[in-house]
Write a protein that holds these residues in place. Structure first.
Motif, PDB file in Angstrom:
ATOM      1  N   PRO A 151      10.956  -4.605  16.075  1.00 21.03           N
ATOM      2  CA  PRO A 151       9.798  -3.922  15.468  1.00 21.03           C
ATOM      3  C   PRO A 151       9.550  -4.377  14.024  1.00 21.03           C
ATOM      4  CG  PRO A 151      11.173  -2.352  16.660  1.00 21.03           C
ATOM      5  CD  PRO A 151      11.953  -3.649  16.580  1.00 21.03           C
ATOM      6  N   GLN A 152      10.632  -4.571  13.265  1.00 18.61           N
ATOM      7  CA  GLN A 152      10.484  -5.055  11.890  1.00 18.61           C
ATOM      8  C   GLN A 152       9.876  -6.459  11.877  1.00 18.61           C
ATOM      9  OE1 GLN A 152      14.884  -3.712  11.234  1.00 18.61           O
ATOM     10  NE2 GLN A 152      14.088  -4.400   9.274  1.00 18.61           N
ATOM     11  N   TYR A 153      10.280  -7.262  12.852  1.00 16.17           N
ATOM     12  CA  TYR A 153       9.794  -8.642  12.933  1.00 16.17           C
ATOM     13  C   TYR A 153       8.286  -8.655  13.164  1.00 16.17           C
ATOM     14  CZ  TYR A 153      10.608 -13.639  13.630  1.00 16.17           C
ATOM     15  OH  TYR A 153      10.644 -14.996  13.485  1.00 16.17           O
ATOM     16  N   ILE A 154       7.811  -7.807  14.045  1.00 19.34           N
ATOM     17  CA  ILE A 154       6.372  -7.722  14.324  1.00 19.34           C
ATOM     18  C   ILE A 154       5.614  -7.316  13.067  1.00 19.34           C
ATOM     19  CG2 ILE A 154       4.610  -6.460  15.622  1.00 19.34           C
ATOM     20  CD1 ILE A 154       6.680  -6.282  17.927  1.00 19.34           C
ATOM     21  N   ARG A 155       6.146  -6.308  12.358  1.00 23.69           N
ATOM     22  CA  ARG A 155       5.489  -5.861  11.122  1.00 23.69           C
ATOM     23  C   ARG A 155       5.490  -6.962  10.072  1.00 23.69           C
ATOM     24  NH1 ARG A 155       8.387  -1.100  12.318  1.00 23.69           N
ATOM     25  NH2 ARG A 155       9.975  -1.574  10.747  1.00 23.69           N
ATOM     26  N   PHE A 156       6.606  -7.682   9.986  1.00 20.97           N
ATOM     27  CA  PHE A 156       6.709  -8.796   9.036  1.00 20.97           C
ATOM     28  C   PHE A 156       5.596  -9.816   9.271  1.00 20.97           C
ATOM     29  CE2 PHE A 156       8.251 -13.239   9.014  1.00 20.97           C
ATOM     30  CZ  PHE A 156       8.346 -13.468   7.646  1.00 20.97           C
ATOM     31  N   PHE A 157       5.348 -10.177  10.532  1.00 21.67           N
ATOM     32  CA  PHE A 157       4.332 -11.178  10.829  1.00 21.67           C
ATOM     33  C   PHE A 157       2.930 -10.667  10.536  1.00 21.67           C
ATOM     34  CE2 PHE A 157       6.773 -14.619  12.618  1.00 21.67           C
ATOM     35  CZ  PHE A 157       5.892 -15.681  12.549  1.00 21.67           C
ATOM     36  N   LYS A 158       2.679  -9.423  10.846  1.00 17.79           N
ATOM     37  CA  LYS A 158       1.353  -8.870  10.559  1.00 17.79           C
ATOM     38  C   LYS A 158       1.084  -8.874   9.058  1.00 17.79           C
ATOM     39  CE  LYS A 158       0.656  -6.026  14.662  1.00 17.79           C
ATOM     40  NZ  LYS A 158       0.489  -4.655  15.222  1.00 17.79           N
ATOM     41  N   GLN A 159       2.095  -8.543   8.274  1.00 22.86           N
ATOM     42  CA  GLN A 159       1.947  -8.568   6.820  1.00 22.86           C
ATOM     43  C   GLN A 159       1.764  -9.994   6.313  1.00 22.86           C
ATOM     44  OE1 GLN A 159       5.510  -6.586   5.517  1.00 22.86           O
ATOM     45  NE2 GLN A 159       4.793  -4.567   6.177  1.00 22.86           N
ATOM     46  N   LEU A 160       2.517 -10.934   6.902  1.00 21.27           N
ATOM     47  CA  LEU A 160       2.425 -12.334   6.478  1.00 21.27           C
ATOM     48  C   LEU A 160       1.027 -12.897   6.729  1.00 21.27           C
ATOM     49  CD1 LEU A 160       3.838 -14.920   5.473  1.00 21.27           C
ATOM     50  CD2 LEU A 160       4.521 -15.370   7.835  1.00 21.27           C
ATOM     51  N   VAL A 161       0.513 -12.671   7.929  1.00 18.35           N
ATOM     52  CA  VAL A 161      -0.816 -13.187   8.267  1.00 18.35           C
ATOM     53  C   VAL A 161      -1.898 -12.446   7.488  1.00 18.35           C
ATOM     54  CG1 VAL A 161      -2.475 -13.530  10.140  1.00 18.35           C
ATOM     55  CG2 VAL A 161      -0.047 -13.997  10.518  1.00 18.35           C
ATOM     56  N   GLY A 162      -1.643 -11.182   7.200  1.00 17.17           N
ATOM     57  CA  GLY A 162      -2.589 -10.437   6.376  1.00 17.17           C
ATOM     58  C   GLY A 162      -2.690 -11.020   4.983  1.00 17.17           C
ATOM     59  N   GLN A 163      -1.554 -11.472   4.461  1.00 18.63           N
ATOM     60  CA  GLN A 163      -1.532 -12.062   3.120  1.00 18.63           C
ATOM     61  C   GLN A 163      -2.050 -13.491   3.117  1.00 18.63           C
ATOM     62  OE1 GLN A 163       2.340 -11.888   1.289  1.00 18.63           O
ATOM     63  NE2 GLN A 163       1.660 -12.842  -0.621  1.00 18.63           N
ATOM     64  N   TYR A 164      -1.783 -14.219   4.237  1.00 15.96           N
ATOM     65  CA  TYR A 164      -2.185 -15.629   4.343  1.00 15.96           C
ATOM     66  C   TYR A 164      -2.993 -15.833   5.627  1.00 15.96           C
ATOM     67  CZ  TYR A 164       1.471 -16.272   0.818  1.00 15.96           C
ATOM     68  OH  TYR A 164       2.252 -16.187  -0.317  1.00 15.96           O
TER      69      TYR A 164
END
Length: 373
Positions: A69-82
């Motif tokens: 679950p943390q991994y999924i959130r990490f990617f959403k935040q990453l793509v949101g930023q970039y």
């Protein structure tokens, strides 16, 4: 300029990361940039070089079963930023599902899975790996592979038979590995190897690489050849176990463990033969490098025959046992061929990084541009 996001363990001197850095050094970085999601917090040997060339390095929560679950959130935040990330290429074996599925959820349209092996390391995650491997195909959009066996293992026969894959060769900077007698003399002199028969191996100390078999073979070689020395480049979780086994076999004084060195290209010059008894490989970069250096190579038949680039490559079944392997190695050491410049052979077989980097650069641009239509 476009940016390609690569998911890796970390930027250490492993085979996958070395392959990626070979391409990164030679691709036109005004057109294509590499960024990296590292799934281990441990710093990598290539970190500084990569960031100096313009890479961004991100650290994920890791590939632990409880971190999904943390991994999924990490990617959403990453793509949101970039939001410029439209292509991800995943290099994490079966657990590459973490990055593929998270990238899919985050809206990255091109999700390349890059097959590098044809087996799974047996550890506490093995059940999870089998499940993840079965789910990969539902989350990838493109199939890249270093070799045919690796592609078949991860994509299945149907994908390979219909040609729905891209072969990305584990190409090298051939000039760095071409035989150099001056480098050989210097390195052998610095390490007390003059007049020795040096058996070399390059690889992480892990089950896949089969160091346990290698040390047993070498013990038999050393009993019959007092000049024999084994040089091991690399580190890993099984290193201490292999060191202890060398002591038990009475060959510890003939085994040099050099660690994770930055000059493997020079060490190939100092070797007299190269041995790779792996349980499996995709298409090992080290096998390309060793042959570029003109070395006789003894490979396990579990490794794809595609690695046989020169007439100096010999394949043996692991089931033939240590004695047969030792016999063959002693035969090679007793009649060492004159080292040749193998530059043209390696280039003709398609493993020149300059030519292959240009192909990959054009492929990335084509794939990326297709997402804009």
């Amino acid at each position: 300029m476009i940016r390609i996001l690569h998911s890796v363990s970390n930027l250490d001197r492993g085979g996958i990361e070395t392959m990626l850095m070979n391409y990164y050094r030679h691709i036109d970085r005004d057109k294509v940039q590499f960024d990296f999601v590292c799934n281990k917090l441990k710093p990598g040997a290539y970190d500084k070089e990569a960031t100096d060339m313009g890479a961004r390095i991100f650290h994920s929560p890791g590939l632990h079963p409880l971190h999904y679950p943390q991994y999924i959130r990490f990617f959403k935040q990453l793509v949101g930023q970039y939001p410029e990330y439209r292509v991800i290429e995943v290099h994490n074996g079966a657990l590459g599902l973490y990055a593929l599925n998270s990238a899919k959820r985050a809206g990255i349209p091109v999700r390349i899975y890059h097959a590098h092996g044809q087996g799974l390391n047996f550890d506490y995650k093995i059940a999870l790996k089998w499940i993840c491997k079965k789910m990969l195909r539902f989350n990838m959009t493109h199939h890249f592979t270093c070799g045919l066996k690796a592609g078949e293992y991860y994509f299945g026969k149907a994908v390979m038979e219909r040609g729905d894959y891209i072969l990305v060769r584990n190409a090298i900077d051939v000039d760095r590995f071409v035989f150099n007698p001056d480098v050989r003399a210097r390195l052998r002199g610095e390490n007390g190897l003059e007049g020795k028969h040096v058996v070399g191996h390059v690889g992480r100390f892990m089950h896949q690489k089969n160091h346990a078999f290698l040390i047993e073979v070498f013990a038999q070689i050393a009993r019959r050849d007092e000049k024999a020395v084994l040089v091991l480049l690399g580190d890993g979780e099984l290193q201490e176990r292999i060191k202890n086994r060398a002591v038990m076999l009475g060959v510890s004084d003939k085994v040099k463990m050099m660690g994770n060195v930055g000059n493997a290209n020079e060490w190939y010059q100092a070797f007299d033969m190269f041995m790779l008894p792996s349980h499996w490989e995709g298409l090992p970069v080290v096998g390309v490098e060793a042959q570029a250096a003109g070395l006789p190579c003894l490979f396990s038949s579990s490794i794809t025959p595609e690695i046989g680039l020169t007439s100096n490559a010999v394949f043996l079944d692991l089931g033939m046992g240590q004695s047969t392997w030792a016999d063959r190695a002693l035969s090679i050491l007793s009649a060492l061929p004159e080292r040749e410049d193998m530059r043209n052979v390696i280039i003709e077989k398609g493993y020149d990084i300059r030519a292959e980097a240009k192909k990959l650069e054009n492929l990335y641009l084509e794939i990326y541009n297709s997402t804009l239509k």
